[in-house]
Motif scaffolding. Structure first.
Motif, PDB file in Angstrom:
ATOM      1  N   ASP A 168       6.767  -1.362 -11.492  1.00 15.97           N
ATOM      2  CA  ASP A 168       7.017  -2.719 -11.000  1.00 15.97           C
ATOM      3  C   ASP A 168       6.023  -3.688 -11.634  1.00 15.97           C
ATOM      4  OD1 ASP A 168       8.023  -4.860  -9.617  1.00 15.97           O
ATOM      5  OD2 ASP A 168       7.085  -4.333  -7.696  1.00 15.97           O
ATOM      6  N   PRO A 169       6.169  -3.946 -12.950  1.00 16.34           N
ATOM      7  CA  PRO A 169       5.186  -4.779 -13.651  1.00 16.34           C
ATOM      8  C   PRO A 169       5.116  -6.213 -13.127  1.00 16.34           C
ATOM      9  CG  PRO A 169       7.105  -4.375 -15.039  1.00 16.34           C
ATOM     10  CD  PRO A 169       7.249  -3.487 -13.844  1.00 16.34           C
ATOM     11  N   GLU A 170       6.210  -6.719 -12.541  1.00 12.81           N
ATOM     12  CA  GLU A 170       6.182  -8.097 -12.035  1.00 12.81           C
ATOM     13  C   GLU A 170       5.238  -8.243 -10.845  1.00 12.81           C
ATOM     14  OE1 GLU A 170      10.137  -9.255 -11.179  1.00 12.81           O
ATOM     15  OE2 GLU A 170      10.809  -9.237 -13.284  1.00 12.81           O
ATOM     16  N   SER A 171       5.006  -7.172 -10.126  1.00 13.06           N
ATOM     17  CA  SER A 171       4.111  -7.254  -8.975  1.00 13.06           C
ATOM     18  C   SER A 171       2.649  -7.420  -9.375  1.00 13.06           C
ATOM     19  CB  SER A 171       4.264  -6.001  -8.114  1.00 13.06           C
ATOM     20  OG  SER A 171       3.850  -4.844  -8.827  1.00 13.06           O
ATOM     21  N   VAL A 172       2.329  -7.130 -10.626  1.00 15.04           N
ATOM     22  CA  VAL A 172       0.945  -7.291 -11.084  1.00 15.04           C
ATOM     23  C   VAL A 172       0.580  -8.761 -11.158  1.00 15.04           C
ATOM     24  CG1 VAL A 172      -0.659  -6.763 -12.945  1.00 15.04           C
ATOM     25  CG2 VAL A 172       1.103  -5.108 -12.328  1.00 15.04           C
ATOM     26  N   GLY A 173       1.558  -9.585 -11.512  1.00 15.74           N
ATOM     27  CA  GLY A 173       1.335 -11.023 -11.496  1.00 15.74           C
ATOM     28  C   GLY A 173       0.625 -11.589 -12.697  1.00 15.74           C
ATOM     29  N   GLU A 174       0.589 -10.896 -13.793  1.00 12.72           N
ATOM     30  CA  GLU A 174      -0.053 -11.408 -14.995  1.00 12.72           C
ATOM     31  C   GLU A 174       0.532 -10.714 -16.215  1.00 12.72           C
ATOM     32  OE1 GLU A 174      -3.895  -8.378 -14.795  1.00 12.72           O
ATOM     33  OE2 GLU A 174      -4.160 -10.524 -14.468  1.00 12.72           O
TER      34      GLU A 174
END
Length: 266
Positions: free
Chosen positions: A238-244
């Motif tokens: 879930d790369p979008e949850s990293v936020g950067e």
């Protein structure tokens, strides 16, 4: 790496030039496959072989059966089609497991493509790159033969390089000798994933009507960095949850200063 490439190129050119005037070596008649005449469908029988204009192969190549020692002829592939598959790990199997860069441990997920476990199982993980006797090719050449390939991919942070050099020649009709080198350097896509290979082989064979002998001496050094896997699976799942924004080199890993070094001799 540039110095090594220059040295190998210089040695190859010098040796090839020094052997350019060598007399033509005719291979053993038992190794020659005569070229058949075109089949004429208007005749029931094929035309006989043309023994006068017989075309002899420039080189005969084979490998040895690991149990019986029989010579098994290997065809030399000179096509450019799918040449890139000869280096990338995906080229060794339709279903393979590996760590990403070339030179990293590899295993086929198809059971029947796997070899028997060797006496040194740690080296089995590098089967596509190792110099085991059952995988080595032997030659019988009419003229000196040299093959030099260099492949590279990726920018400097993730650069992968592979340099292979082969030089072999006959000394008379029966004796052949050669040397082969394989150098691999890969930075890896993730942190602490770099690996390096330095493989060298010296080989030869003597063939006569009553006696056959093969020699292979090889040494390999493999250095493999280990990262133990990533510490946060969100970077993958879930790369979008990293936020950067991030690259593969920014993903945190478990180990940053751990490596294995292995040296083998045959």
């Amino acid at each position: 790496m540039r110095k090594i490439i220059f040295i190998v190129l210089w040695i190859t050119v010098c040796v090839s030039e020094s052997m350019a005037q060598a007399r033509v070596i005719l291979p053993d008649s038992l190794q020659v496959t005569p070229r058949q005449a075109p089949h004429d469908h208007q005749h029931e029988m094929e035309e006989p072989f043309d023994t006068v204009n017989l075309v002899l192969p420039a080189a005969t190549v084979w490998y040895l059966h690991p149990r019986s020692g029989d010579r098994l002829v290997a065809a030399m592939d000179t096509l450019k089609h799918n040449y890139q598959q000869t280096t990338i790990p995906d080229g060794y199997s339709v279903a393979g497991g590996y760590l990403g860069p070339i030179g990293s441990p590899f295993i086929s997920k198809i059971f029947f493509e796997r070899d028997e476990t060797s006496h040194f199982p740690f080296y089995d993980a590098y089967r596509p790159y190792n110099k085991s006797p059952e995988q080595h090719l032997f030659y019988n050449t009419r003229v000196p033969y040299a093959n030099l390939t260099y492949q590279t991919a990726g920018s400097r942070p993730v650069k992968e390089q592979r340099l292979k050099a082969l030089l072999t020649t006959n000394f008379g009709k029966r004796l052949n000798a050669g040397i082969e080198g394989d150098l691999i350097s890969a930075k890896g896509l993730y942190r602490s994933q770099e690996n390096k290979h330095n493989d060298w082989s010296l080989f030869g064979n003597y063939l006569s009507d009553k006696f056959e002998s093969h020699l292979l001496a090889s040494t390999s050094t493999v250095k493999q960095f280990e990262n133990g896997g990533i510490t946060d699976e969100r970077f993958i799942l879930d790369p979008e949850s990293v936020g950067e924004n991030f690259s593969t080199g920014d993903i945190p890993v478990k180990f940053t200063n751990t490596w294995n070094k292995m040296k083998t001799n045959h």
